[in-house]
Design a protein around this motif. Structure first.
Motif, mmCIF file in Angstrom:
data_model
loop_
_atom_site.group_PDB
_atom_site.id
_atom_site.type_symbol
_atom_site.label_atom_id
_atom_site.label_comp_id
_atom_site.label_asym_id
_atom_site.label_seq_id
_atom_site.Cartn_x
_atom_site.Cartn_y
_atom_site.Cartn_z
ATOM 1 N N ASN A 11 7.312 21.270 -15.648
ATOM 2 C CA ASN A 11 6.729 20.978 -14.336
ATOM 3 C C ASN A 11 6.182 22.234 -13.668
ATOM 4 O O ASN A 11 5.119 22.211 -13.052
ATOM 5 C CB ASN A 11 7.756 20.311 -13.428
ATOM 6 C CG ASN A 11 7.958 18.851 -13.762
ATOM 7 O OD1 ASN A 11 7.165 18.271 -14.505
ATOM 8 N ND2 ASN A 11 9.016 18.244 -13.240
ATOM 9 N N GLN A 56 12.975 25.417 -10.472
ATOM 10 C CA GLN A 56 11.548 25.250 -10.209
ATOM 11 C C GLN A 56 11.187 23.782 -10.029
ATOM 12 O O GLN A 56 10.411 23.423 -9.134
ATOM 13 C CB GLN A 56 10.728 25.863 -11.351
ATOM 14 C CG GLN A 56 10.783 27.386 -11.377
ATOM 15 C CD GLN A 56 10.031 27.971 -12.550
ATOM 16 O OE1 GLN A 56 9.808 27.301 -13.559
ATOM 17 N NE2 GLN A 56 9.637 29.231 -12.437
ATOM 18 N N ASP A 57 11.776 22.931 -10.840
ATOM 19 C CA ASP A 57 11.496 21.503 -10.737
ATOM 20 C C ASP A 57 11.951 20.976 -9.375
ATOM 21 O O ASP A 57 11.236 20.212 -8.716
ATOM 22 C CB ASP A 57 12.206 20.750 -11.861
ATOM 23 C CG ASP A 57 11.922 19.255 -11.818
ATOM 24 O OD1 ASP A 57 10.737 18.874 -11.864
ATOM 25 O OD2 ASP A 57 12.886 18.480 -11.713
ATOM 26 N N GLY A 58 13.120 21.412 -8.944
ATOM 27 C CA GLY A 58 13.622 20.980 -7.641
ATOM 28 C C GLY A 58 12.760 21.480 -6.499
ATOM 29 O O GLY A 58 12.430 20.728 -5.572
ATOM 30 N N LEU A 81 9.627 22.339 -6.542
ATOM 31 C CA LEU A 81 8.335 21.660 -6.529
ATOM 32 C C LEU A 81 8.424 20.302 -5.834
ATOM 33 O O LEU A 81 7.463 19.845 -5.212
ATOM 34 C CB LEU A 81 7.823 21.477 -7.961
ATOM 35 C CG LEU A 81 7.277 22.749 -8.636
ATOM 36 C CD1 LEU A 81 7.069 22.496 -10.118
ATOM 37 C CD2 LEU A 81 5.991 23.202 -7.974
ATOM 38 N N LYS A 82 9.589 19.668 -5.925
ATOM 39 C CA LYS A 82 9.765 18.351 -5.305
ATOM 40 C C LYS A 82 10.168 18.475 -3.837
ATOM 41 O O LYS A 82 9.721 17.710 -2.994
ATOM 42 C CB LYS A 82 10.815 17.561 -6.083
ATOM 43 C CG LYS A 82 10.359 17.209 -7.499
ATOM 44 C CD LYS A 82 11.478 16.618 -8.333
ATOM 45 C CE LYS A 82 10.980 16.285 -9.733
ATOM 46 N NZ LYS A 82 12.074 15.843 -10.631
ATOM 47 N N ASN A 83 11.012 19.452 -3.540
ATOM 48 C CA ASN A 83 11.442 19.701 -2.165
ATOM 49 C C ASN A 83 12.072 21.088 -2.125
ATOM 50 O O ASN A 83 13.091 21.322 -2.758
ATOM 51 C CB ASN A 83 12.456 18.644 -1.713
ATOM 52 C CG ASN A 83 12.821 18.788 -0.237
ATOM 53 O OD1 ASN A 83 12.936 19.895 0.291
ATOM 54 N ND2 ASN A 83 13.013 17.666 0.435
ATOM 55 N N ARG A 84 11.491 22.020 -1.370
ATOM 56 C CA ARG A 84 11.959 23.411 -1.375
ATOM 57 C C ARG A 84 13.418 23.524 -0.939
ATOM 58 O O ARG A 84 14.128 24.458 -1.320
ATOM 59 C CB ARG A 84 11.071 24.285 -0.482
ATOM 60 C CG ARG A 84 9.631 24.388 -0.934
ATOM 61 C CD ARG A 84 8.972 25.656 -0.399
ATOM 62 N NE ARG A 84 9.452 26.839 -1.080
ATOM 63 C CZ ARG A 84 8.930 27.362 -2.173
ATOM 64 N NH1 ARG A 84 7.874 26.799 -2.724
ATOM 65 N NH2 ARG A 84 9.429 28.454 -2.718
ATOM 66 N N ASP A 120 2.308 23.021 -12.820
ATOM 67 C CA ASP A 120 1.866 23.410 -11.476
ATOM 68 C C ASP A 120 1.068 24.709 -11.517
ATOM 69 O O ASP A 120 0.080 24.867 -10.797
ATOM 70 C CB ASP A 120 3.078 23.565 -10.559
ATOM 71 C CG ASP A 120 2.697 23.709 -9.095
ATOM 72 O OD1 ASP A 120 2.131 22.750 -8.540
ATOM 73 O OD2 ASP A 120 2.944 24.783 -8.515
ATOM 74 N N THR A 147 15.851 21.949 -1.884
ATOM 75 C CA THR A 147 16.820 21.761 -2.967
ATOM 76 C C THR A 147 17.452 23.079 -3.381
ATOM 77 O O THR A 147 18.615 23.115 -3.800
ATOM 78 C CB THR A 147 16.153 21.104 -4.197
ATOM 79 O OG1 THR A 147 14.998 21.879 -4.581
ATOM 80 C CG2 THR A 147 15.739 19.676 -3.904
#
Length: 410
Positions: free
Chosen positions: A354, A320-322, A324-327, A358, A329
């Protein structure tokens, strides 16, 4: 905007959809004529090249359904402007005169039509089911293709149980039906027995050793009894097949058929690996999947590739953290590419801070301080240990309780 043909400079794969024939043979599935028309229209818009509309000799209802599809769907061009021609309507027939004539009558009104006739070629089928020898098998196959060719120009011949047939004998049969006028040769792994290397090698052997092989289109038809239908189909493509026989959601006899969406998106995702492109409007894949599931009553398993409910959902905190930063990932396919728009992070015991933050933002809690967020997150994790599915209402309840106790200020 449609997403189609990622490899336009390559020859286009012929996508032969048999949802309405082999797919309907799934235990418990029975579509009425109107439902078949609805699915056939959607397949035409999707960009499928050939629809196997049914088995006309099977029943009066099946004949009428194929005939109506030929008349009502056969001429349609909506969504097919990039292809430049309407869909081909195909009917299935055993290698007998009665079947072939009935099939020809059913598809007669389609602008583009095909008769697909088949005969078993494995020794186990010849001996125990048909009770004929190899010479008689060749004789019947040639007679069937010759008769079918007298009705239509486009004739497909299938060697039932080709995956367990003697390859050298297959070359004999196929060379003769090519001379009789067959334009597509289908090599089914009828019982889902083959391994990918084995099936790919069979296609390669037949293409290289059958007289007249360069005059026909080679086709795959794989079943999923060992979970290898898609892998076998892709192996077939890499070894010379230029048509694939598939179904929406992979429905079909026993464990099912090759799933159309899996083959198309494998090619779409790996354009440098496969020697073909496609004409499929990928944004219609998910809506078509839902339509077929609703009308057949066959629920798609949640973790089904491409079209399953969980295909674009994430619960692991690290994932989920990845995302949220860039799908990219953790997603190799943009969900919108296949028509999925309601993608989300699934909150559960594996979720991280994170993702929780969100979710609170989406729910309208934008001003929570870090220490307050931590308190709400601890309460959330405690609830996850007690409850399997956490809803938005549960999260609102957690935050409201924290507000009421003075732990969170907004």
């Amino acid at each position: 905007m449609a997403v189609i043909d990622t490899t336009a400079k390559k020859p286009s794969l012929v996508v032969f959809d048999t949802t309405l024939r082999d797919g309907e043979q799934s235990p418990g599935v029975s579509l009425n004529t109107d439902e078949k028309i609805v699915i056939a229209k959607e397949l035409s818009r999707l960009g499928v090249d050939v629809i196997e509309a049914g088995f006309p000799i099977a029943s009066v209802g099946d004949f009428e359904a194929v005939q109506r599809i030929a008349r009502e769907v056969g001429p349609l061009m909506e969504g097919r402007e990039h292809i430049g021609k309407p869909i081909t309507i195909c009917g299935l027939a055993r290698a007998t005169p009665g079947d072939i004539k009935r099939c020809a009558e059913a598809i007669a009104d389609a602008p583009r039509r095909r008769i697909h006739t088949f005969l078993a070629t494995s020794d186990i089928h010849l001996e125990h089911k048909l009770k004929i020898d190899r010479a008689e098998c060749i004789k019947r196959a040639v007679a069937a293709v010759t008769l079918a060719r007298s009705f239509v120009e486009d004739v497909e011949f299938s060697c039932e149980d080709a995956g367990r047939s003697d390859p050298a004998f297959l070359c004999e049969v196929l060379a003769e039906v090519i001379k009789a006028g067959a334009s597509t040769l289908n090599i089914p792994d009828t019982v889902g027995y083959n391994m990918p290397e084995e099936y790919g090698a069979l296609i390669k052997y037949l293409v290289e050793n059958t007289k007249g092989a360069d005059k026909v289109v080679w086709s795959t038809h794989c079943h999923n009894d060992l979970g290898l239908a898609t892998a076998n189909t892709l192996a077939g493509i890499k070894n010379g097949a230029r048509q694939v026989e598939v179904t929406i959601n992979g429905i079909g006899e026993r464990a099912g058929n090759t799933a159309m969406e899996e083959v198309v998106m494998a090619i779409h995702t790996h354009p440098n690996i496969f020697p073909v492109g496609h004409h499929i409007n990928t944004r219609l894949i998910y809506p078509t999947s839902v339509l077929v599931s609703d009308l057949t009553g066959m629920t798609v398993q949640p973790n089904k590739a491409i079209v399953g409910r969980n295909a674009f959902l994430h619960e692991s905190g690290i994932h989920q953290d990845g995302v949220l930063k860039n799908r990219q990932t953790y997603e190799i396919i943009n969900a919108e590419t296949v028509g999925v728009s309601d993608i989300a992070l699934v909150l559960g015991k594996h979720s991280g801070r994170n993702a929780f933050r969100d979710k609170l933002r989406i729910l309208g809690y934008n001003g929570i301080k870090e220490e307050d967020l931590q308190k709400a997150f601890i309460d959330f994790k405690a609830m996850c240990d007690r409850k399997k599915n956490i809803s938005d209402q549960d999260i609102v309840h957690i935050v409201n309780n924290c507000i009421a106790s003075g732990h969170v200020e907004l």
